[in-house]
Structures are given as structure tokens and as C-alpha cells.
Design a protein around this motif. Structure first.
Motif, PDB file in Angstrom:
ATOM      1  N   ILE A 235     -12.024  -0.444  28.821  1.00 45.27           N
ATOM      2  CA  ILE A 235     -11.864  -1.798  28.881  1.00 45.27           C
ATOM      3  C   ILE A 235     -13.157  -2.576  29.642  1.00 45.27           C
ATOM      4  N   ARG A 236     -13.653  -3.615  28.965  1.00 44.89           N
ATOM      5  CA  ARG A 236     -14.555  -4.245  29.842  1.00 44.89           C
ATOM      6  C   ARG A 236     -14.068  -4.832  30.922  1.00 44.89           C
ATOM      7  N   ILE A 312     -22.559  -7.628  24.659  1.00 50.46           N
ATOM      8  CA  ILE A 312     -21.905  -8.708  24.511  1.00 50.46           C
ATOM      9  C   ILE A 312     -20.496  -8.773  24.934  1.00 50.46           C
ATOM     10  N   PHE A 313     -19.736  -7.670  24.787  1.00 52.60           N
ATOM     11  CA  PHE A 313     -18.392  -7.509  25.334  1.00 52.60           C
ATOM     12  C   PHE A 313     -18.341  -7.830  26.949  1.00 52.60           C
ATOM     13  N   GLN A 316     -19.551 -11.552  27.656  1.00 49.06           N
ATOM     14  CA  GLN A 316     -18.478 -12.510  27.157  1.00 49.06           C
ATOM     15  C   GLN A 316     -17.270 -12.244  28.094  1.00 49.06           C
ATOM     16  N   LEU A 381      -7.294  -7.102  30.592  1.00 47.42           N
ATOM     17  CA  LEU A 381      -6.848  -6.618  29.689  1.00 47.42           C
ATOM     18  C   LEU A 381      -6.566  -7.659  28.595  1.00 47.42           C
ATOM     19  N   HIS A 383      -8.617  -9.800  27.663  1.00 44.61           N
ATOM     20  CA  HIS A 383      -9.787 -10.364  26.847  1.00 44.61           C
ATOM     21  C   HIS A 383     -10.698  -9.208  26.291  1.00 44.61           C
ATOM     22  N   ASP A 384     -10.094  -8.411  25.371  1.00 48.11           N
ATOM     23  CA  ASP A 384     -11.094  -7.034  24.998  1.00 48.11           C
ATOM     24  C   ASP A 384     -11.660  -7.261  23.943  1.00 48.11           C
ATOM     25  N   TYR A 385     -11.805  -6.095  22.922  1.00 47.09           N
ATOM     26  CA  TYR A 385     -12.738  -6.113  21.917  1.00 47.09           C
ATOM     27  C   TYR A 385     -12.303  -6.854  20.801  1.00 47.09           C
ATOM     28  N   LEU A 386     -11.135  -6.959  20.301  1.00 48.47           N
ATOM     29  CA  LEU A 386     -10.863  -7.752  19.086  1.00 48.47           C
ATOM     30  C   LEU A 386     -10.289  -8.922  19.310  1.00 48.47           C
ATOM     31  N   PRO A 387     -10.875  -9.996  19.103  1.00 44.05           N
ATOM     32  CA  PRO A 387     -10.476 -11.609  19.667  1.00 44.05           C
ATOM     33  C   PRO A 387      -8.970 -11.608  19.105  1.00 44.05           C
ATOM     34  N   THR A 388      -8.907 -11.234  17.771  1.00 39.59           N
ATOM     35  CA  THR A 388      -7.445 -11.521  17.622  1.00 39.59           C
ATOM     36  C   THR A 388      -6.328 -10.900  18.357  1.00 39.59           C
ATOM     37  N   TRP A 390      -6.444 -10.907  21.697  1.00 41.37           N
ATOM     38  CA  TRP A 390      -6.521 -11.578  22.964  1.00 41.37           C
ATOM     39  C   TRP A 390      -5.173 -12.232  23.421  1.00 41.37           C
TER      40      TRP A 390
ATOM     41  N   GLY B 628      -3.943 -15.296  19.622  1.00 46.75           N
ATOM     42  CA  GLY B 628      -5.421 -14.500  19.643  1.00 46.75           C
ATOM     43  C   GLY B 628      -6.480 -15.559  19.077  1.00 46.75           C
ATOM     44  N   SER B 629      -7.609 -15.045  19.572  1.00 48.18           N
ATOM     45  CA  SER B 629      -8.610 -15.983  19.079  1.00 48.18           C
ATOM     46  C   SER B 629      -8.887 -15.808  17.575  1.00 48.18           C
ATOM     47  N   LYS B 631     -11.926 -16.520  16.414  1.00 51.92           N
ATOM     48  CA  LYS B 631     -13.191 -16.371  16.003  1.00 51.92           C
ATOM     49  C   LYS B 631     -13.750 -14.932  16.296  1.00 51.92           C
ATOM     50  N   ARG B 635     -19.114 -10.662  17.481  1.00 48.65           N
ATOM     51  CA  ARG B 635     -18.854  -9.399  17.593  1.00 48.65           C
ATOM     52  C   ARG B 635     -18.968  -8.516  16.307  1.00 48.65           C
ATOM     53  N   ILE B 637     -17.077  -8.004  13.551  1.00 47.47           N
ATOM     54  CA  ILE B 637     -16.108  -7.259  13.294  1.00 47.47           C
ATOM     55  C   ILE B 637     -15.847  -7.187  11.792  1.00 47.47           C
ATOM     56  N   TYR B 724     -10.263 -14.391  10.586  1.00 45.76           N
ATOM     57  CA  TYR B 724     -11.149 -15.103  11.489  1.00 45.76           C
ATOM     58  C   TYR B 724     -11.442 -16.148  10.777  1.00 45.76           C
ATOM     59  N   PRO B 783      -9.191   0.170  21.381  1.00 45.66           N
ATOM     60  CA  PRO B 783     -10.000  -1.043  21.324  1.00 45.66           C
ATOM     61  C   PRO B 783      -9.460  -1.939  20.308  1.00 45.66           C
TER      62      PRO B 783
END
Lengths: 444, 905
Positions: A235-236, A312-313, A316, A381, A383-388, A390, B628-629, B631, B635, B637, B724, B783
């Protein structure tokens, strides 16, 4: 004359063990009530499932793990004061090390409950322990959580031994000054037949030194291992090498704050003004400047690395934590202010010698450190890799009351301890007094 | 609702007695599945279905590979059909209304005696049914005529009458796969229009790149539906503007708000296309627009001589005539089957009132819905999965239905109810219908009349093989009976652009509302808005700004004296000046999952897209949705390529095999002796329909968490379709199926303290449920966030628990779960191969998602076999890439980039 000074020390400490006032019992009762409510709240979780909390995916660790790291962190300062400062032969630790070590013990006990509380199936928690079984199943030693089990249990055992051993001469003193009854029997039992003979003192000194040496590396290693719960993931916001020193410094930082928070009121309540000198608190405040600076440095390193990594991860995530969340970003900045800016005021002598100010500042640092754990765990936790995936987190009813339980437990144990056992190490203070007297006489 | 059940402490499922067979039926072997062929009846498309029966219980529906409509695939609705069979709110026995107006249970004998009595007095009967064809349709007609009536009204809420109006009275067949230029005027052919599974397959063929070219798809409509999201070009117009737009394509006039270049592109494309196809939408404006363009460029791909069964749906004027006859007391008995006009008619209250003028109202539906609750007699039918019957979507193509398990409750076949009631009225069924039961009637219709003295042993082998195959499909056959043609209403003179127009569209899962009590369909997100468990009103940001509306604000939408309250969903996927709201929700009575969920806007539809008054209320209500976002935030994806670029591989694949490990890796890889399972996901074929997700729910006993659970981000789906949105892109909406990637260097494995997350010797990442203590570290370290945690003991209210797949563990609370690549299917195939003393063949292992995808997105196979389809794609397809490859997890799910007009990245 010497004897009178020594007798004075004894009297002051023994005086704390008298019958507690009604007010004292009421406060104790309040903490017990807090514990009871927490147990009932936990009952909901045990019966219904983890869903009663505010946790979800992605934030599946929240207030429970925050509490775990915070309480364990607090424990480290006690060992720093009693073990590391002993090895450095620092004088000012002699008055406070028993209370600090007690804080350590009770903090570890409190912290140790949370890995159990946050488990989805707590009734099989023992699978994390390497016990013999027919299926030849071992726990996974690659997992930082198992390292945690080893580290925390080691820390507890060593701290307990160290704590108990150091208290034996004082328990004997208390035994000798207690009239017959249940309490005298308790002290007799715990004093293990201490008579103060020379061989006993020799063994005592040797063991004390050995245990101090054993406990010293634990101050660094245990919280490093706890930090690796996070740093070993991908995790970033967690996965960074600064975490071990960052967490250790943060632990000592919050632990010193907790020692101050405990001892300043204790000084007044137990009338230990002549034993717990303001000088001790000033020294702790100076230490807190150092740890505060290290913590500040860590914040800076995280910021720099986020930019320098060109990842970028990472970038951001840092922007989100600092500016992107209306709920979490303010917490981030508050945390920096409380943990770094507030201790920097200790540079001012007038402030760091003012006990009232120290108490308020220490409480603020404690809050700030709790917020720091929360920000590290929850915001990384969310705000990690896949935006969906978050998502955010807010604690709910059960989590709040279970946190309350931990405070209730800790303070209940500490306040009980203070009334039952000598919270000031009489033997060490007497030893110090004798040495000082000898030094004066030699000069004369 | 699953959550509510969890809270009420329903007892966990258990069986107290296991009774073995004394005489084991030959075809039932415990532990071995029996597959029965039937037809899906979740919508009028008419896909063939095969149903898996384990130990006398139906557990899974799949497409019938022999059926030419769907060729072995099923959409989300078809996958959820089994939850209709096991609906906890099914009517369990016949009911009658007492003098006091209460509905009480009664027996079939009582019911038939009373109804027979009424029938023998030859009342004036009208029969309101949903679309039924061939046998049941014939029996209904014969039954009516036995009582001197011919009033059979096929009531489909979505009746295609305007499409019939512009196509000479029929709903034609279409060949989308052969088109090189496709324009759809709000025809959501991938979701709810005519035959979605068939068209999805045809569409995916159309969109393959051949000789550096592929068909172009343009969508014109008020809303970016899932179908529109798959278009190359979208023209989003307020409702009622399509006709002007069609004219502007022909004569080049400008339309405010539409780019001239777009109009020219379409005109050019239409002119130069060799095989254009124009699809008319459901409303009059879209139908007229399509017919105008059809007049400009006739399409060879529209076959009016091969009409779809939907041609038989009654027009609104026929319904109006019925209601008016009912009101005037000209109907003595109304028989209703699978129709819910009290819910779905815009003049529902008028219909409800008219019902009072009908002396005897009989409903044969299996669930208590708004119409059934007003009936005098409720004679519950078997659900389609328990019934004999047939369904013919196209001339010459008829699916044959059979019961796939015993009846659950005291219900009867629809046809048998008709025959028995006739018998009780003094009619001799053998003489009048030439059959003593519906089964006999069906056999005779199919040309295999039941001989006297016939038993199970002596059934004709031809009939048996027909039943096994599931139907008879040939190229030609009898056309469906025509119904009213429908007339296009007069064109509206001008649309006042200040008005807000309500655009009501069929919900992809609920269609016209019939699927609302299927709890999987409530739980699975709508593809473009991700909304679940409720209704929402889509508004464009420019419209919303004027009224200070934000997403989740509660709106009051009023029209013609009716007011409804719906939360707002502000996004650019709807035309400014339109409010798009799905139909199919807001039942007041339709089972526990549908009742009270969402808002019914059908009463507002007195005209197809009425002007409405919208007011922002003070309160707010979440549009329950997957959060969730939206966009990608740069990244990469979901990756896209242009057609020209799609021939070169630009991404490095880190193979989930020992050869994928190198200098970057600290540890060596895993050695695989036999197989290394892997999957490819072709994003170019994914239309976003969520059929795979529904199939996974069915196959793997995935729990339903209900609206509050979804709001707390606790959805249990093992396979999700990430969506997305970037409106600046030429393909603004991108879908990506996301499932456990079964990484070779899985980050979830080292962090589990008890080895509950472990690596199998065939490459799978296993989650061992009975070892999991629930620390949830694995979820953090994934991830892709594909791991799901059981926050409660989720419930399956009886009889939904019969659907549970016995090959898959049902997980308790406190335990993590995730996609297993359908390990139970892998094992089953391996055991079969072992028993037959041979190797596994490529394509023999078919996970549930792979099995049902209508467009063929997924390929699954063995990476250790260099000749497997999966290996060949991974080795040579230039579009291959891995998601988050830079994390070096070496995923075994390899994606193929989506081909778009102008790729973003």
C-alpha cells in the motif's frame, strides 16, 4: 542524617499505599463502568459479526488497529526510561521508572487485546501460535502479523520479568511495613523472601542489568516489527523504509507524553511533590523535542519521497492525504501540528518547566499520535491502486465504546497498581541518595 | 434485505433428517448433476436454457448450446431465473377472497368447483396474459373459445407497437453481425431490446477487426445507456428530437447543440456503407426517426418475413378497449396470467377501479403482485422452471420446456389449471382440447400425441431426444399471430426546450418490473450508473446547476397530478433537458425484495416522454450504488488502442510461469507439474452487461448484502465490472471485469498469518475458508481489491437456500472469500478426465463467467499447454496487457486492450 533522608523516602512512598479516598474509588469505578460498557459493546460484535463496525473493503483496519499501535507505542517509553536510561546511568529516571514500567505493562496488556478484537473469527485466534497439532500446521512466519505475535509476547514477558524483579526489594519494604492481614500475605508472597542480604543484592544487580540489556533492543525492535505490519505491504503510504525509525520515534514520543500525563496528576494526588521533582519532567520534555524532531523528519521524508519517486500512485496518494479529502486532510495537518509543533515549544524553558503546560501539551501530543496512527492506517487504505475501490471509513458505536474500554482498562489497572504496590522505586532512590551523600562527604 | 434477515436472527439452514432413497431413480446419482433443457422466460427474447439439477434441486441455469438465439449463453436475467423459482414470497397454494374481502388459502378442489360453477354459466371472459406462444397460446385460445370468447390479450408493458407501426405490423429480425454501419435510435439492443443475448453475440462479431476495419456503431438517444456506451459515436438528444435529427442527416440542416461534424460523419457513413442497419427504439420519435433514415438508405439486414414473437403483443388501443369494456360491465370474468397492469399501466388506478366491475377476477401468477392481490381467485401456476411448455421466438424456432425439478409448493401447470377448470365447468377436455392434461396437449401440438397405455418406458425416442435437446429449430416456420399494428402518433410540432422531459427506460435487469423480486438483480449494479436497490433520476450537470441539484438530493417529479420522490444522479450521460429514470421498480407488492424498493414512474407515462415539473426537496437520499472513483486518474488500468495500433504489442507481459521470473524477482517462481490455469479477458468484446457477475453469484453461493451493505461497501461480488468514465474520450465509458488475478507472485499470500491464502499446484490462489481467522491483511495487500469479507452471517431465506451449489462451501462470518476460477469445475473436469483415463482437453474447463458471457469476452485454459487458446493469445495477441503489471504480481488474468476510435492512452 542519612537514615532520616532514607526513612523520608520510604515514608512518602509507603504513604501512597494508604486507604484510597472516596473520590479515588469513584474515579476507579468510572473506569470500571467504561470497561463494562465496552464489554457489552464488544458483545454485539462477537454475536453478530465484524459488520457492526464501520469497516469495509478497502478500509478493513480502522480504530482497533489504531488503538493497537498506539497502546503498544506508548509502552515503549516505559522501557526506554527503565532499561535504556539505566544503561546510560541517567539519574533522573530513578524516580519515575517504576511508574513508567507499570505503564508499559498495562499498555502492552491493553494493546494485546486489539489483535484479538479485530479478528473476524476470534475464537480460533490460537491458530496464530505455533502449537503442536495433528495436521502439522504452522503459522506463516512470512507474515508480519506472526512477527507481531512473537515481538509483542517477547516484549511482554521481558518487561514483566524486568518490572517484577526490580520491584522485589520494594515489595519487601512494603511487606515489612504492613501490619498482618491479607495484604501482608500478598507482599510476603511476592517479595520471595527478600531479606536484603549482600548475595541477594548482588544477584539482584546482575539480573537487573541483564534484563535491562535484554529489554533495550526490544525498544527498537518491537515497534519496528509493528511498523512492518504496514511497511511489508504494498500500500502506498505504508510501503516505505522510513517506517521502522518513524514508528519507534513516534512510540517513544507518545510514550513520554503518556508518562507525563500520568505522573503530573499522580504527583498531586499521591502527594509525591518531593520525590517526583519537576526536573524529571523537564528532562522528558527535552527528550520529546528530540523524538518530535525525528517524527517531523519522517513526515518530511515521506513528502520528499512521494515527489522524488515520480510514482503516480505515491504522488496522488500524498496529495489526497494532504489536500484531497475534506475529512482526512484536516486530520493530517492537525497531526503535524500536534506532534511536531507542540513539542517544539519545549525549547522555551519557561514552558517546559511549567507542569500545567506540560500536562496539556502531553495530552495534545497523545491525541496527535493517535490521529497519526489513524491517518496512517485509514487514509493509506482508502486511496490505493484501483480508483473503483477507493472508500472511506468512520468508526461506529461499537468501535468507540471498545476504544473506551481500552482506556478504562488501562487506567483502572494503573490506578489500582498505584494503590496496591509502590509506584516509586524506593530502593533506587535510596541508593541514589546514599551515593550523593557519599560524593558530598568525599568532597568535604 | 439480506442484511435485514441477518439482523432478525433467522435460524441458519440445516436439515435434521437425511433420508436415502430405497429405490434409487435411475437418472439421479447423488453428487452427479442432471441437466434439463428448457426455455428462459425472464423476458420475451426466448433464449434456450439448460438447468443443472443436483439431488433433485435446481442450482444453476445456463444457456442451451443448441438454441440458435443464444447459443449457450444467458444474460444476467436468465442467470437469475433460478431465484424466481425459489422466491421466498411465492404463493404456496390457491387462495380465494372471502365475503369480508380477505384472501384465504383454499384447496384446488374447492377452487375448481367454484370456478367451474361460474364457467358453466358461460360468462363473458377476457384473458390477459404475457407473451406466450405456440402450445400455451393455442390452449388459451381453445379454452376461451370453449366458453364462447376470443378475447385473448397479450399484454406486454413494452409492446413494441411503434416499431411494428414502421415495419408493417411486425417486429422484424435483424442481422447486426453483418452490418458495417449501425445506427440505433435509442434501441438498447444489448440490454432490453427484442433479443439482447442474440444481438450481443452479433454485435461482438460486427466489432471484430477484419482487414483493419470493423463496423461502425452510432447511438442516438437521450441517455448514455450501456448499449450507447459501446458506440463509436453518441448523439445525446432530449427525447422527441430524434426525428429532426434523422432529417438533418438527410438534408444537412443544423440542430442546436449537435456538432455539425457529427452529422456529416453519420451522413457520410450512412451513404458509403454497404450494409447499413438502422434500429428503431421503443418510443414513437425514435421509431419515426429510424424509418425516415430507412427510407433514405434501405437495409438488407431487416427481415420482416421472419418476425419476432413480440409481434403478438397487444397495442395500447386494445388495452384501452379492454379497460373500457371492464368499466362498462361487459366483462364478467378476467383471467390474468403473468401480467401486472395495476403496476405497469400508466392508468393503473383506472384499471384497478375497472377490476371492481368484473365479477370474477382470477390470477394465475406465482407471486403476490399488485394485480394478483386484487383478484377473487388466485390459482398459482408453476414457475417456468417447473413447467412443461414451449416458446417460439422466431418462426420455426421453438424452445421446448420441461419441469427441471418437482414443484415446490401446491401449484399447478398453467395449462392444467385451464384444463381442470374447463372440466369442472362440464367440458370434456379430451373432446374439446384433445388432451386430458397440458402435457398431453403439448405432446399433441408437437406431433407426438400420447398413446393410450403409454408409460415412461414407451415414450417415443424422437420425443425424448427433442426434450433433451430443448427444442426444434429450423429456418422457416409459421409466423407468430399478428396483433394490432399500432399507429405512430402525430409528430409533436416543437419541443419547448425549457421543459424537462421524463425519459423512462426499461431497467436492464428488471425489464418492465418482472425481475424486481430477484434479489441478485437488485444487488448487481446497473452497468453505467452502478446503482443498486432503488431508483434514481439522471440529470445533466447543466440542468442540475440551474436548480442547485447535486447527486443524492431528493427530487419531486410531478406530472398530471402524480408526484414521485426520487434521488438525483447528476452526470453527463443524459441529455440536458431530460430526466432519465428507469422503470421496473417501486412495487408496492411483489415480494420482500421488490416491495418498497425504488419508485414506480409508470403512472407518470401518460405520454411517452412527458414534460415534468421537478423540484428539489430539502431532504436527501443516497442513490444506493457501488461507490469509488469514476476516473482512472492516469493510472492506465483500462487500456485502449486505435484500430491501426492494435497490431503491435506495446505492453510487457510478466508471465505467471517460472519463465516469467528474472532479475527483478527476489524469489524463484512456482513450479507447475500439470497445469497452470489462466484467463484472458477481451475488453473489446465486453459490453458491460454483468451476466458473468450474475453467473458467479449463482455458481459460487455468493451472498446478497442488501442496500445498506452495498452502501457500506460490503458487496460480496467475486467478479465485478469496474466502470470508468471520462467524457473527454471518444469512448467515455469503459468497462473492465475485475476478478482475482490468481497472481503468480500473489501479494496476498505472504501476509496471511495462518496460510489461509495459499498457492495451489495448478497456479490458483486459494482461499481456505476453514483456516481463515479474519485478520483481513490479504484484502489490504491485494492491489486489485478483489477479496471480499463476510461481515455478517448472510442468510438465504427459504427456499432460496435450495439454490446453493453443493460443490461450493457456504462461508461463515469472519472469513475472506474471492474468485476461485471455479475450482469446483476444474476439479470436476479433472476427475472426469481421470476416470476416462485421458488428458484434459483445451476448453473443457469452463468457469461460470466464461460459460455465460454472450460476447465471448473470456478465454480460460492452461498456460502450460502451448497449444491452448489461452497460451496462443498470451503469446501472440498484440493487444495483451496486465493490469498494474508494474507491481510485478504476475497476474494470470491477461487483458486485451479495447479498440476505440481515438484511444486515450
Amino acid at each position: 542524617m542519612t537514615n532520616q533522608a532514607l526513612r523520608d523516602i520510604d515514608d512518602q512512598v509507603l504513604g501512597t499505599l494508604g486507604r484510597p479516598s472516596i473520590r479515588y474509588m469513584l474515579v476507579l469505578g468510572l473506569f470500571a463502568l467504561l470497561m463494562l460498557i465496552g464489554v457489552i459493546a464488544y458483545g454485539f460484535q462477537y454475536a453478530l459479526g465484524m459488520g457492526v463496525t464501520g469497516l469495509s473493503v478497502p478500509v478493513a483496519w480502522g480504530v482497533y488497529i489504531t488503538n493497537f499501535v498506539w497502546w503498544i507505542g506508548i509502552a515503549h517509553s516505559g522501557t526506554l526510561i527503565s532499561a535504556i536510561l539505566y544503561l546510560f546511568r541517567t539519574k533522573w529516571r530513578n524516580g519515575i521508572n517504576r511508574a513508567a514500567e507499570a505503564m508499559t505493562i498495562f499498555a502492552i496488556m491493553t494493546a494485546g487485546l486489539f489483535p484479538l478484537i479485530h479478528l473476524g473469527r476470534v475464537w480460533v485466534f490460537y491458530w496464530l501460535l505455533p502449537y503442536p497439532n495433528w495436521r502439522h500446521l504452522w503459522p506463516n512466519f512470512k507474515s508480519p502479523l506472526v512477527w507481531d505475535v512473537v515481538a509483542v509476547s517477547t516484549y511482554f514477558i521481558v518487561s514483566l520479568l524486568f518490572f517484577y524483579l526490580g520491584m522485589i526489594p520494594d515489595l519487601a519494604t512494603v511487606r515489612d511495613n504492613t501490619r498482618d492481614g491479607r495484604r501482608r500475605r500478598l507482599y510476603t508472597l511476592l517479595a520471595l523472601g527478600w531479606t536484603g542480604r549482600y548475595e541477594q543484592w548482588r544477584h539482584y544487580a546482575r539480573s537487573y542489568l541483564a534484563l535491562a540489556a535484554l529489554a533495550t533492543p526490544l525498544v527498537i525492535s518491537v515497534h519496528s516489527v509493528v511498523s512492518w505490519d504496514f511497511a511489508m505491504s504494498l500500500i502506498r503510504g505504508w510501503h516505505t523504509t522510513i517506517f521502522a525509525p518513524y514508528f519507534v520515534a513516534g512510540a517513544i514520543h507518545s510514550g513520554l507524553a503518556m508518562v507525563i500525563t500520568l505522573l503530573i496528576p499522580l504527583r498531586k494526588i499521591l502527594r509525591l511533590e518531593r520525590i517526583l521533582m519537576p526536573y524529571y519532567f523537564e528532562q522528558m520534555a527535552l527528550l520529546m523535542i528530540l523524538t518530535g524532531l525525528i517524527v517531523g523528519y519522517s513526515y518530511g521524508v515521506e513528502t520528499f519521497m512521494s515527489w522524488y519517486s515520480a510514482d503516480i500512485f505515491e504522488r496522488q496518494f500524498w496529495m489526497y492525504r494532504a489536500f484531497g479529502s475534506w475529512a482526512y486532510s484536516p486530520l493530517f495537518w492537525i497531526m503535524i501540528f500536534l506532534n511536531v509543533a507542540v513539542p517544539m515549544t519545549f525549547f522555551v524553558k519557561k514552558l517546559r518547566t511549567n507542569l500545567k503546560y506540560l500536562l496539556i501539551a502531553a495530552i495534545l501530543v497523545n491525541i496527535g499520535m493517535w490521529i497519526e496512527r489513524f491517518v496512517i492506517i485509514v487514509v493509506s487504505l482508502s486511496h490505493d491502486y484501483l480508483p473503483t475501490s477507493w472508500g472511506d471509513y468512520a468508526p461506529r458505536f461499537v468501535e468507540v465504546w471498545v476504544t473506551g474500554f481500552s482506556f478504562g482498562l488501562f487506567f483502572f489497572l494503573f490506578l489500582s497498581f498505584v494503590k496496591l504496590f509502590p509506584c516509586i522505586p524506593m530502593s533506587e532512590l535510596k541508593e541514589q541518595a546514599i551515593e550523593e551523600q557519599r560524593a558530598i562527604q568525599e568532597r568535604v | 434485505m439480506g442484511m435485514a434477515a441477518a439482523g432478525t436472527g433467522l435460524a441458519s439452514v440445516g436439515f435434521s433428517r437425511l433420508i436415502p432413497f430405497i429405490h434409487q431413480p435411475d437418472e439421479i446419482i447423488p453428487g452427479v448433476s442432471t441437466w434439463y433443457a428448457t426455455s428462459c422466460r425472464e423476458c420475451p427474447a426466448g433464449c434456450g436454457m439448460i438447468v443443472r439439477n443436483r439431488d433433485a434441486r435446481v442450482v444453476k441455469c445456463e444457456g442451451n448450446p443448441y438454441s440458435p438465439v443464444n447459443r449457450g449463453k444467458l444474460c444476467a436475467r436468465g442467470q437469475a431465473a433460478v431465484t424466481g423459482l425459489y422466491d421466498p414470497d411465492r404463493i404456496k397454494s390457491p387462495m380465494r377472497r372471502t365475503e369480508q374481502g380477505q384472501l384465504v388459502e383454499t384447496s384446488w378442489d374447492d377452487a375448481f368447483a367454484s370456478i367451474g360453477n361460474v364457467l358453466s354459466r358461460r360468462p363473458r371472459i377476457a384473458f390477459l396474459t404475457d407473451l406466450q406462444t405456440t402450445s400455451l397460446n393455442s390452449l388459451m385460445k381453445a379454452w376461451l373459445s370453449a366458453f364462447g370468447s376470443d378475447r385473448l390479450i397479450t399484454y406486454e408493458t413494452i409492446n413494441y407497437e411503434y416499431i411494428k407501426a414502421v415495419n408493417g405490423g411486425v417486429v422484424p429480425s435483424y442481422r447486426i453481425d453483418q452490418s458495417d454501419f449501425l445506427i440505433s435510435f435509442a434501441a438498447d439492443f444489448l440490454e432490453t431490446w427484442v433479443s439482447p443475448v442474440e444481438f450481443a453475440r452479433q454485435f461482438s462479431v460486427m466489432r471484430e477487426v477484419k482487414n483493419r476495419k470493423r463496423g461502425t456503431f452510432v447511438y442516438v438517444g437521450p441517455r448514455v445507456s450501456m448499449t450507447a456506451a459501446n458506440a463509436d459515436l453518441r448523439i445525446i438528444l432530449p427525447p422527441g428530437m430524434s426525428t429532426s435529427f434523422a432529417r438533418s442527416i438527410i438534408d444537412g440542416r443544423t440542430i442546436p447543440g449537435i456538432r455539425e461534424s457529427d452529422v456529416r460523419t453519420i451522413a457520410q457513413g450512412l451513404k458509403s456503407a454497404s450494409r447499413p442497419l438502422i434500429l428503431p427504439g421503443l418510443d414513437a420519435d425514435s421509431a419515426r426517426a429510424a424509418s425516415i433514415l430507412e427510407g433514405f438508405r434501405t437495409s438488407t439486414l431487416v427481415n420482416r418475413n421472419r418476425p419476432h414473437a413480440l409481434t403478438s403483443s397487444a397495442t395500447s388501443s386494445e388495452l384501452q378497449a379492454l379497460i373500457s369494456d371492464m368499466e362498462n360491465g361487459r366483462i364478467d370474468m378476467l383471467v390474468i396470467y403473468n401480467a401486472n397492469p395495476v403496476y405497469s399501466l400508466p392508468e393503473a388506478s383506472r384499471f384497478a377501479k375497472a377490476l371492481k366491475h368484473v365479477r370474477t377476477v382470477i390470477s394465475m401468477y406465482s407471486v403476490m403482485d399488485e394485480t394478483t392481490t386484487l383478484a377473487n381467485w388466485i390459482l398459482p401456476s408453476n414457475t417456468p422452471l417447473e413447467s412443461w411448455g414451449d416458446y417460439s421466438p422466431y418462426p420455426g424456432q421453438t424452445n421446448l420446456m420441461q419441469p427441471t425439478m418437482g414443484t415446490l409448493f401446491d401449484t399447478r401447470q398453467t395449462g392444467d389449471i385451464l384444463i381442470e377448470s374447463a372440466r369442472s365447468a362440464g367440458i370434456n377436455p379430451v373432446r374439446t382440447f384433445r388432451a386430458d392434461s397440458f402435457y398431453e396437449f403439448l405432446r399433441r401440438q408437437w406431433g407426438f400425441p400420447v398413446a393410450s397405455g403409454e408409460d415412461a418406458e414407451s415414450v417415443s425416442p424422437e420425443w425424448e431426444s427433442l426434450v433433451q435437446r430443448g427444442g426444434r429449430w429450423s429456418e422457416t416456420g409459421a409466423a407468430p399471430p399478428a396483433s394490432g399494428t399500432g399507429v405512430l402518433p402525430k409528430e409533436e410540432s416543437s419541443t419547448n426546450r425549457e421543459e424537462l422531459r421524463l425519459w423512462a427506460f426499461p431497467h436492464i435487469y428488471f425489464y418492465d418490473g418482472r425481475g424486481a423480486n430477484r434479489r441478485w438483480l437488485q444487488e448487481i449494479p446497473e452497468p453505467v450508473t452502478n446503482a443498486v436497490w432503488g431508483t434514481w433520476a439522471e440529470i445533466h450537470p447543466s440542468t442540475a446547476r440551474k436548480m442547485n441539484i447535486r447527486t443524492d438530493d431528493m427530487l419531486e417529479i410531478a406530472q398530471g397530478g402524480i408526484k414521485v420522490q426520487i434521488p438525483a444522479f447528476v452526470w453527463e450521460g443524459v441529455a440536458p433537458g431530460a430526466i432519465a429514470v428507469p422503470i421496473g421498480e417501486g412495487h408496492s407488492k411483489y415480494g420482500r425484495f421488490a416491495s418498497g424498493t425504488g419508485v414506480n414512474i409508470l403512472p407518470l407515462l401518460t405520454t411517452p416522454y412527458p414534460a415534468v415539473k421537478v423540484r428539489r426537496l430539502g431532504a436527501s437520499k443516497w442513490v444506493t450504488r457501488i461507490r469509488g472513483s469514476d476516473k482512472q486518474h492516469g493510472r492506465d488500468i483500462v487500456q485502449t488502442v486505435a484500430i491501426s495500433e492494435s497490431l503491435e504489442r506495446t505492453s510487457r507481459i510478466r508471465l505467471p510461469l517460472p519463465e516469467g521470473y528474472g532479475k527483478e524477482d527476489f524469489y524463484p517462481g512456482h513450479e507447475y507439474k500439470n497445469h497452470r490455469w489462466a484467463m484472458t479477458v477481451d475488453l473489446n468484446k465486453c459490453i458491460g452487461c454483468h451476466a458473468c457477475e450474475t453467473a458467479c453469484y449463482a455458481e459460487n453461493n455468493v451472498a446478497v448484502v442488501g442496500p445498506e451493505g452495498i452502501w457500506r461497501r460490503r458487496e460480496m461480488t467475486w467478479l465485478r465490472i469496474d466502470r470508468y468514465i471520462d467524457w473527454k474520450e471518444s469512448s467515455p465509458i469503459l468497462f473492465q471485469p475485475m476478478l482475482c488475478q490468481h497472481c503468480d507472485a500473489a501479494p496476498c499470500e505472504p501476509v496471511c498469518p495462518v496460510y489461509a491464502s495459499a498457492h495451489s499446484d495448478e497456479g490458483l490462489n486459494m482461499q481456505i475458508y476453514n483456516r481463515c481467522v479474519g485478520t483481513r491483511y490479504c484484502s489490504h495487500n491485494c492491489p486489485y481489491k478483489v477479496r471480499r469479507f463476510n461481515w455478517f452471517d448472510y442468510q438465504w431465506p427459504s427456499p432460496l437456500h435450495y439454490q446453493l451449489n453443493p460443490d461450493v462451501t457456504v462461508r461463515s462470518r469472519g472469513v475472506m472469500e474471492k474468485c476461485t476460477f471455479c475450482i469446483q469445475r476444474i476439479r470436476e473436469a479433472e476427475m472426469t478426465a481421470l476416470r476416462e483415463n485421458r488428458n484434459l482437453r483445451d476448453g473443457e474447463v469452463i468457469p461460470a463467467c466464461v460459460q455465460t458471457c454472450p460476447t465471448g469476452v473470456y478465454t480460460f485454459g492452461d498456460l502450460k499447454d502451448p497449444n491452448s487458446k489461452v497460451s496462443r493469445i498470451v503469446q501472440s495477441d498484440p493487444r495483451a496487457y496486465q493490469v498494474l503489471a508494474e507491481l510485478n504480481t504476475k497476474p494470470a488474468v491477461i487483458y486485451l486492450k479495447r479498440i476505440v476510435e481515438r484511444p486515450g492512452r
